[in-house]
Structures are given as structure tokens and as C-alpha cells.
Design a protein around this motif. Structure first.
Motif, PDB file in Angstrom:
ATOM      1  N   ALA A 212     -21.702   5.391  14.200  1.00 40.97           N
ATOM      2  CA  ALA A 212     -22.216   4.523  15.257  1.00 40.97           C
ATOM      3  C   ALA A 212     -23.201   3.415  14.449  1.00 40.97           C
ATOM      4  O   ALA A 212     -23.931   4.011  13.875  1.00 40.97           O
ATOM      5  CB  ALA A 212     -23.027   5.074  16.332  1.00 40.97           C
ATOM      6  N   GLU A 273     -23.030   6.857  20.629  1.00 44.08           N
ATOM      7  CA  GLU A 273     -22.476   5.525  20.549  1.00 44.08           C
ATOM      8  C   GLU A 273     -23.531   4.437  20.465  1.00 44.08           C
ATOM      9  O   GLU A 273     -24.554   4.781  20.417  1.00 44.08           O
ATOM     10  CB  GLU A 273     -21.599   5.332  21.798  1.00 44.08           C
ATOM     11  N   CYS A 372     -13.384   2.800  24.748  1.00 36.93           N
ATOM     12  CA  CYS A 372     -14.452   2.386  23.945  1.00 36.93           C
ATOM     13  C   CYS A 372     -15.172   0.973  24.020  1.00 36.93           C
ATOM     14  O   CYS A 372     -14.272   0.135  24.143  1.00 36.93           O
ATOM     15  CB  CYS A 372     -14.502   2.695  22.335  1.00 36.93           C
TER      16      CYS A 372
END
Length: 386
Positions: A212, A273, A372
């Protein structure tokens, strides 16, 4: 006085300033007007200027796996934040479906990093290439990395991440290779001819494959205190940390998890994330869906509880065990409304955490997985060296 003498002449500096505010789609059309415009659009200085002027935090790149006709492919859908919040199904329906089985590693400054691979009898090979959805330009394959079987014994033997170092102005892909005892970090810079070794550190089991990217760092959920052969059911919460790689200084460090987590991790592995440019951690806690956000990168005390909602309030049924962890796709400007994707019910859920209410639900085809979202900006950044 002739007409040519009457015509106002716009200074070139002013023309460049005006054009730097024009959307990418229109600039691509203007290239055919003159040689000067065609050269300007991809001039590195102008590309940076245009990127600085582009609207931030207003667009999202939604990605997902689509299983169609027994064939799985990644899809990508650039969209505005408002359209995704209020019309997620229509956003999914209008997307770019890759004609090759790429994996999407990440997105930065409008540039998408795609990963490809080949599996042989004794080894695997990996490589990347870059794609700009706004200009529709695609770069060439990077040099290949070959991984021989038998040299590793950790879960998630290797990890990738994609980011940008604004100090050196370089886009780079980081490859973490977990050997038997040590982990090697290799970096590929866009347009380079090889992967470069940057450092070696202790190997560790990783819980996330793709890093991330936040504030010049790539981050993976890790278990540095656990050895090979660990079992997730025996892990305690104090063994969880975030492995962080500094792109500028080529150094690694560990970030703390939020205070207030359960002592015993949930059955499913937490998800790390990025949400609105901040590191974000989501997980089960009891029968609740919990989300934390690190407001200031690297500062442990900046972890803030963003969401703690029961699956009953989300109208997600809990039958035999907990449902699959929902995916956060985007957050409204005031942080009050968020869009979730639930695989168990195959639907998008628009949740208003201020009122603890469901503002909307939309079904999606159950052949779509691995949703995503990435912060996205329409840019002129080239997917190859200019």
C-alpha cells in the motif's frame, strides 16, 4: 491596418498556463493542431505542471476481477468520486477489460502498474509494464525476475509494490524476495534496463502481497516475530506489524498497529489498503466490521477509528461464521458516507456512518471479485521513458 496586425498574440507562457488546466482527453485531441502542441503535451516540464493543476481527491480507479465465459480478467474503470458513490453498478458496467491476464499492482499519479508472469516446471518469472488510462498509452515489458522453486519457505514468498519518489522524480516497482533466512529488496525504475538490489533484511511471513503506497512509502502487513511454518490461529495481536519501505532513502522500518484491537486476531486476515491518501486497516472484531485510518503517516497516535458497525446494521447475514470481509471502495469528502462491496450478498452498500443508516444498495454480478479502488488523477505521465 492589416487583419494580422489586429489579431492579438497570446504569449507562449500564458498559453502553457491555460493548457495546463485543460483535461487530458481534450489535450490529446489538440495534439493534431500543430507540431508545437504535439511536442508540448508530452514535454516533461508540462506534464509535471499539468499534474500539479489536476483535481485531486475527485476521481477513483475501480479495479476488479471479472469471470466471464470461464475466463478471468482484470478490469479497470476510471470514474468520478460522486459517480462511484451514487452509481456504482453503472461504473462497473463501463470499464476497460484487459485482453491479457495482468494483475494490477497499484496506481500512482494516473499511472497504472500491471504485472505479468510465467510458470515453468522449476521456476516462475515476473515482469511489469505501465499503462495510462487517460492517454491510453501502454509501456513495454520490464526485465524479468526469475524465482526458482525450493529457495523459499515463507508464506507469500515474494511481494510487489508500486510507488513514486517525488525527490528523485522516479516511478518504481519494489520486489521483496523472501529467501530461506533473508529478504532481498530489489527495485525497478520506470524506463530502466534492470532490477537493482537496494538492501537485505531479516525474512518474515507477509500477510499482504501488494504494498500500500502512502507518502513515499510502500507498506505490507507482516509478522516479523513469527517464524516459518506459523499458523494464523496461533498468532497474537502483538505479533502483527506493518513493514514499511522508504522509496527515497531505501530503508525499511516497522509501523505499529492501532491501539484497541482485540487481543486475538479475527478468523480472517486484516486488510491493509489506502483511503484518501491515508493508510487504512479493516478487519472483523466480533460480529462487527471495523476500519482504522492513520491520519498522519508514521505517527502511531494518529490511528483513528473510522468505522465500527455490526453486520446486522449493514444487513449482511451472519450464518455459519463471519461473512467475507467487505471492501471499502471510497469515502465521501466529509468522511460521513462510504461505499462498501459485500461479496456474500454480491452488492454495493452505501453506508451513512453519521446516521448509522443504509443510503442505498445495488446488486452486482456474482462473477466479479477482488474489488479494489485507488485514488486517481487524470494525467499525461508517460508509461515509458521520454
Amino acid at each position: 491596418m492589416s487583419s494580422s496586425q489586429c489579431s492579438p498574440v497570446v504569449p507562449q507562457e500564458l498559453m502553457v498556463e491555460i493548457l495546463s488546466r485543460v483535461p487530458v482527453k481534450d489535450l490529446m485531441r489538440l495534439r493534431c493542431i500543430s507540431k508545437w502542441l504535439n511536442t508540448l503535451v508530452f514535454d516533461p516540464t508540462f506534464v509535471k505542471l499539468h499534474l500539479q493543476k489536476s483535481s485531486k481527491n475527485t476521481h477513483i480507479l475501480l479495479t476488479f476481477r471479472d469471470y466471464e465465459n470461464d475466463e478471468s480478467r482484470y478490469c479497470a474503470a476510471p470514474c468520478s468520486l460522486q459517480n462511484l458513490l451514487h452509481n456504482p453498478s453503472s461504473t462497473v458496467d463501463v470499464c476497460h477489460r484487459f485482453n491479457h491476464d495482468y494483475t494490477i499492482l497499484g496506481v500512482c499519479n494516473g499511472l497504472v502498474c500491471l504485472q505479468d508472469s510465467y510458470r515453468g516446471d522449476e521456476f516462475e518469472e515476473y515482469w511489469v509494464r505501465f499503462w495510462n488510462p487517460s492517454t491510453r498509452l501502454m509501456g513495454e515489458d520490464s526485465p524479468h525476475i526469475r524465482i526458482r522453486f525450493g529457495d523459499h519457505n515463507y508464506p507469500y514468498l515474494f511481494m510487489f509494490g508500486f510507488g513514486y519518489d517525488d525527490w528523485s522524480d522516479r516511478y518504481q516497482v519494489v520486489f521483496l524476495d523472501n529467501k530461506l533466512q533473508k529478504m532481498e529488496v530489489r527495485v525497478y525504475y520506470l524506463g530502466d534496463s534492470c532490477w537493482r538490489n537496494t538492501l537485505t533484511c531479516d525474512a518474515f511471513p507477509a500477510l499482504s502481497v501488494h504494498g500500500a503506497y502512502v507518502c513515499g512509502h510502500l507498506n505490507w502487513l507482516a509478522l516479523p516475530k513469527c517464524g516459518p511454518g506459523y499458523r494464523w490461529g496461533t498468532v497474537t495481536i502483538n505479533e502483527l506489524e506493518i513493514f514499511s519501505y522508504d522509496l527515497k532513502n531505501e530503508k525499511c522500518s516497522y509501523l505499529s498497529m492501532p491501539d484497541g484491537l482485540s487481543e486475538v486476531p479475527p478468523p480472517d486476515v486484516p486488510v491493509l489498503e489506502v483511503l484518501k491518501g491515508c493508510l487504512c486497516l479493516s478487519h472483523h472484531q466480533g460480529t462487527c466490521f471495523v476500519v482504522w485510518i492513520m491520519r498522519k503517516f508514521g505517527v502511531a497516535k494518529s490511528w483513528t477509528l473510522l468505522l465500527n458497525v455490526s453486520y446486522e446494521d449493514l444487513h449482511i447475514r451472519v450464518l455459519h461464521g463471519l461473512p467475507a470481509l467487505p471492501v471499502i471502495l471510497c469515502l465521501s469528502q466529509n468522511d460521513d458516507v462510504m461505499l462498501l462491496a459485500s461479496y456474500d450478498s454480491a452488492e454495493f452498500i452505501l453506508y451513512n456512518k453519521k446516521d448509522n443508516s443504509i443510503d442505498g444498495r445495488e446488486l452486482f454480478n456474482d462473477d466479479k471479485f477482488f474489488f479494489c479502488s485507488y485514488d486517481f488523477v487524470q494525467s499525461l505521465v508517460l508509461p515509458y521513458r521520454n
